[in-house]
Design an enzyme around this catalytic site. Structure first.
Site, PDB file in Angstrom:
ATOM      1  N   GLU A 126      -0.704  -9.130  -0.743  1.00 49.70           N
ATOM      2  CA  GLU A 126      -2.145  -9.337  -0.497  1.00 49.70           C
ATOM      3  C   GLU A 126      -2.934  -9.306  -1.801  1.00 49.70           C
ATOM      4  O   GLU A 126      -3.853 -10.101  -2.005  1.00 49.70           O
ATOM      5  CB  GLU A 126      -2.642  -8.259   0.477  1.00 49.70           C
ATOM      6  CG  GLU A 126      -2.041  -8.467   1.860  1.00 49.70           C
ATOM      7  CD  GLU A 126      -2.264  -7.290   2.788  1.00 49.70           C
ATOM      8  OE1 GLU A 126      -1.987  -6.144   2.392  1.00 49.70           O
ATOM      9  OE2 GLU A 126      -2.716  -7.505   3.929  1.00 49.70           O
ATOM     10  N   ALA A 171       0.865  -1.170   0.000  1.00 53.25           N
ATOM     11  CA  ALA A 171       0.000   0.000   0.000  1.00 53.25           C
ATOM     12  C   ALA A 171       0.909   1.230   0.000  1.00 53.25           C
ATOM     13  O   ALA A 171       2.056   1.165   0.436  1.00 53.25           O
ATOM     14  CB  ALA A 171      -0.887  -0.021   1.231  1.00 53.25           C
ATOM     15  N   GLY A 181       0.650  -4.896   0.833  1.00 56.64           N
ATOM     16  CA  GLY A 181      -0.539  -4.904  -0.026  1.00 56.64           C
ATOM     17  C   GLY A 181      -0.278  -5.568  -1.373  1.00 56.64           C
ATOM     18  O   GLY A 181      -1.206  -6.076  -2.010  1.00 56.64           O
ATOM     19  N   GLU A 219       4.726  -5.283   7.098  1.00 51.16           N
ATOM     20  CA  GLU A 219       4.044  -4.185   7.788  1.00 51.16           C
ATOM     21  C   GLU A 219       4.565  -3.973   9.197  1.00 51.16           C
ATOM     22  O   GLU A 219       4.579  -2.846   9.698  1.00 51.16           O
ATOM     23  CB  GLU A 219       2.528  -4.446   7.829  1.00 51.16           C
ATOM     24  CG  GLU A 219       1.813  -4.274   6.513  1.00 51.16           C
ATOM     25  CD  GLU A 219       1.794  -5.528   5.659  1.00 51.16           C
ATOM     26  OE1 GLU A 219       2.564  -6.477   5.945  1.00 51.16           O
ATOM     27  OE2 GLU A 219       1.008  -5.563   4.700  1.00 51.16           O
TER      28      GLU A 219
HETATM   29  N1  CAA Z   1       4.647   3.152  -0.722  1.00 55.27           N
HETATM   30  C1  CAA Z   1       5.056   4.298  -1.269  1.00 55.27           C
HETATM   31  N2  CAA Z   1       6.207   4.420  -1.939  1.00 55.27           N
HETATM   32  C2  CAA Z   1       6.993   3.337  -2.035  1.00 55.27           C
HETATM   33  C3  CAA Z   1       6.626   2.104  -1.483  1.00 55.27           C
HETATM   34  C4  CAA Z   1       5.390   2.031  -0.811  1.00 55.27           C
HETATM   35  N3  CAA Z   1       4.937   0.894  -0.280  1.00 55.27           N
HETATM   36  N4  CAA Z   1       7.618   1.215  -1.731  1.00 55.27           N
HETATM   37  C5  CAA Z   1       8.556   1.873  -2.427  1.00 55.27           C
HETATM   38  N5  CAA Z   1       8.179   3.163  -2.611  1.00 55.27           N
HETATM   39  C6  CAA Z   1       8.913   4.211  -3.295  1.00 55.27           C
HETATM   40  C7  CAA Z   1      10.087   4.678  -2.475  1.00 55.27           C
HETATM   41  O1  CAA Z   1       9.686   5.615  -1.497  1.00 55.27           O
HETATM   42  C8  CAA Z   1      10.959   5.281  -3.540  1.00 55.27           C
HETATM   43  O2  CAA Z   1      10.439   6.550  -3.864  1.00 55.27           O
HETATM   44  P1  CAA Z   1      11.419   7.838  -3.971  1.00 55.27           P
HETATM   45  O3  CAA Z   1      12.283   7.503  -5.167  1.00 55.27           O
HETATM   46  O4  CAA Z   1      10.485   8.964  -4.189  1.00 55.27           O
HETATM   47  O5  CAA Z   1      12.178   7.875  -2.700  1.00 55.27           O
HETATM   48  C9  CAA Z   1      10.712   4.370  -4.752  1.00 55.27           C
HETATM   49  O6  CAA Z   1       9.478   3.706  -4.491  1.00 55.27           O
HETATM   50  C10 CAA Z   1      11.787   3.323  -4.921  1.00 55.27           C
HETATM   51  O7  CAA Z   1      11.914   2.636  -3.681  1.00 55.27           O
HETATM   52  P2  CAA Z   1      13.331   2.383  -2.955  1.00 55.27           P
HETATM   53  O8  CAA Z   1      14.273   3.489  -3.262  1.00 55.27           O
HETATM   54  O9  CAA Z   1      13.075   2.078  -1.537  1.00 55.27           O
HETATM   55  O10 CAA Z   1      13.798   1.077  -3.764  1.00 55.27           O
HETATM   56  P3  CAA Z   1      14.779  -0.072  -3.238  1.00 55.27           P
HETATM   57  O11 CAA Z   1      15.079  -0.905  -4.422  1.00 55.27           O
HETATM   58  O12 CAA Z   1      15.904   0.507  -2.482  1.00 55.27           O
HETATM   59  O13 CAA Z   1      13.914  -0.934  -2.184  1.00 55.27           O
HETATM   60  C11 CAA Z   1      11.926  -2.059  -1.402  1.00 55.27           C
HETATM   61  C12 CAA Z   1      12.778  -1.653  -2.627  1.00 55.27           C
HETATM   62  C13 CAA Z   1      12.693  -3.071  -0.546  1.00 55.27           C
HETATM   63  C14 CAA Z   1      10.676  -2.704  -1.953  1.00 55.27           C
HETATM   64  C15 CAA Z   1      11.603  -0.812  -0.572  1.00 55.27           C
HETATM   65  O14 CAA Z   1      11.076   0.198  -1.438  1.00 55.27           O
HETATM   66  C16 CAA Z   1      10.567  -1.042   0.508  1.00 55.27           C
HETATM   67  O15 CAA Z   1      10.895  -1.598   1.531  1.00 55.27           O
HETATM   68  N6  CAA Z   1       9.328  -0.577   0.283  1.00 55.27           N
HETATM   69  C17 CAA Z   1       8.272  -0.658   1.290  1.00 55.27           C
HETATM   70  C18 CAA Z   1       7.726  -2.075   1.420  1.00 55.27           C
HETATM   71  C19 CAA Z   1       6.657  -2.099   2.484  1.00 55.27           C
HETATM   72  O16 CAA Z   1       6.893  -1.819   3.636  1.00 55.27           O
HETATM   73  N7  CAA Z   1       5.423  -2.462   2.075  1.00 55.27           N
HETATM   74  C20 CAA Z   1       4.290  -2.498   2.957  1.00 55.27           C
HETATM   75  C21 CAA Z   1       3.488  -1.223   2.837  1.00 55.27           C
HETATM   76  S1  CAA Z   1       2.194  -1.086   4.025  1.00 55.27           S
HETATM   77  C22 CAA Z   1       0.974  -2.112   3.451  1.00 55.27           C
HETATM   78  O17 CAA Z   1       1.060  -2.659   2.378  1.00 55.27           O
HETATM   79  C23 CAA Z   1      -0.213  -2.266   4.377  1.00 55.27           C
HETATM   80  C24 CAA Z   1      -1.239  -3.231   3.870  1.00 55.27           C
HETATM   81  O18 CAA Z   1      -1.292  -4.369   4.270  1.00 55.27           O
HETATM   82  C25 CAA Z   1      -2.248  -2.803   2.970  1.00 55.27           C
END
Ligand code: CAA
Length: 236
Positions: A111, A65, A108, A131
């Site tokens: 999911e 998400a 998400g 999460e």
């Molecule tokens: N939401 C918003 N933006 C996101 C995102 C997310 N879930 N995941 C990645 N992005 C964005 C980053 O902020 C970044 O944007 P900027 O360039 O503007 O900074 C861009 O995508 C590229 O991401 P990274 O620079 O972090 O890329 P990476 O290759 O270094 O890492 C990754 C990749 C390991 C997937 C890392 O992006 C990450 O950990 N993302 C978050 C994963 C996460 O925690 N997901 C759960 C979200 S909460 C949820 O989903 C709740 C639910 O159950 C509904």
């Protein structure tokens, strides 16, 4: 067709929907949710569509998400907006949906993949419910569906540690149906439409089964079983 956050294409009877927020690793925001759910409902209503394939980019199916969109929300806003309720319409779609997953399917994203009928994974796929690392829990059914896919112990471990699982492990523990080389993912996903024929066949079989209850032979066959005698069929 391009529509904001998704691309849709038709290949024969397959409707291919590609998540298209590459800069955000296909993070699922409200707009993407709205557009993807609408595309699935539209495909479901189209009799020429036999199967829907949902995919992302080579790097990310979806990284969860959209954290940026949610970060500042209050609990009351989250509750009132009921942000994730739209997914109920996605899971109500009757046309088979295949998730073709390459790269990250996290939170998400994992999911969403699990809401599809089955998951086909590239060897680059990584699944997880991270999460906990954000101080929240899965919000679109992850704790429920992951448990059903891979069992309680492993699901608890995934949700409590937030670790990711690679494609091979995901196949071993039943989260994905099949792992294919990344460059074959879409071809394989589109060819899997033949499994649609299987589900159509299953539905057909069920209807035929029900229809047999209008025949004499069904009554005779089942009655004979209960009366412990051989049936006398009349083919009527
Ligand atoms: N939401 C918003 N933006 C996101 C995102 C997310 N879930 N995941 C990645 N992005 C964005 C980053 O902020 C970044 O944007 P900027 O360039 O503007 O900074 C861009 O995508 C590229 O991401 P990274 O620079 O972090 O890329 P990476 O290759 O270094 O890492 C990754 C990749 C390991 C997937 C890392 O992006 C990450 O950990 N993302 C978050 C994963 C996460 O925690 N997901 C759960 C979200 S909460 C949820 O989903 C709740 C639910 O159950 C509904």
């Amino acid at each position: 067709m391009t529509c904001g956050t998704i691309l849709t294409e038709t290949h024969g009877r397959v409707r291919l929907v590609t998540l298209n927020r590459p800069k955000a690793l296909n993070a699922i925001n409200r707009q993407l949710t709205r557009e993807l759910v609408a595309a699935a409902i539209e495909a479901d209503a189209d009799p020429t569509v036999g199967c829907i394939v949902v995919t992302g980019s080579p790097k990310a199916f979806a990284a969860g998400a959209d954290i940026k969109e949610m970060a500042a929300a209050t609990a009351t806003e989250m509750y009132i907006n009921d942000h994730f309720a739209a997914w109920e319409q996605f899971t109500a779609v009757r046309t088979p949906i295949i998730a073709a997953v390459a790269g990250y399917a996290l939170g998400g994203g994992c999911e969403l993949a699990m809401m599809c009928d089955f998951i086909l994974a590239a060897d680059t796929a990584k699944f997880g419910q991270p999460e906990i690392k954000l101080g929240v829990n899965p919000g679109i059914g992850g704790s429920q569906r992951l448990t059903r896919f891979i069992g309680k112990s492993k699901a608890m471990e995934m949700c409590l540690t937030g670790r990711t699982m690679d494609a091979a492990e995901a196949e071993r523990c039943g989260l994905v149906s099949h792992v294919v080389p990344a460059d074959r993912l879409l071809v394989e996903a589109i060819n899997r439409r033949y499994e649609t024929t299987l589900s159509e066949g299953v539905r057909f079989e069920r209807r035929v089964f029900y229809a047999t209850f209008a025949t004499h032979d069904q009554k005779e066959g089942m009655t004979a079983f209960l009366e412990k005698r051989l049936p006398t069929f009349t083919h009527g």
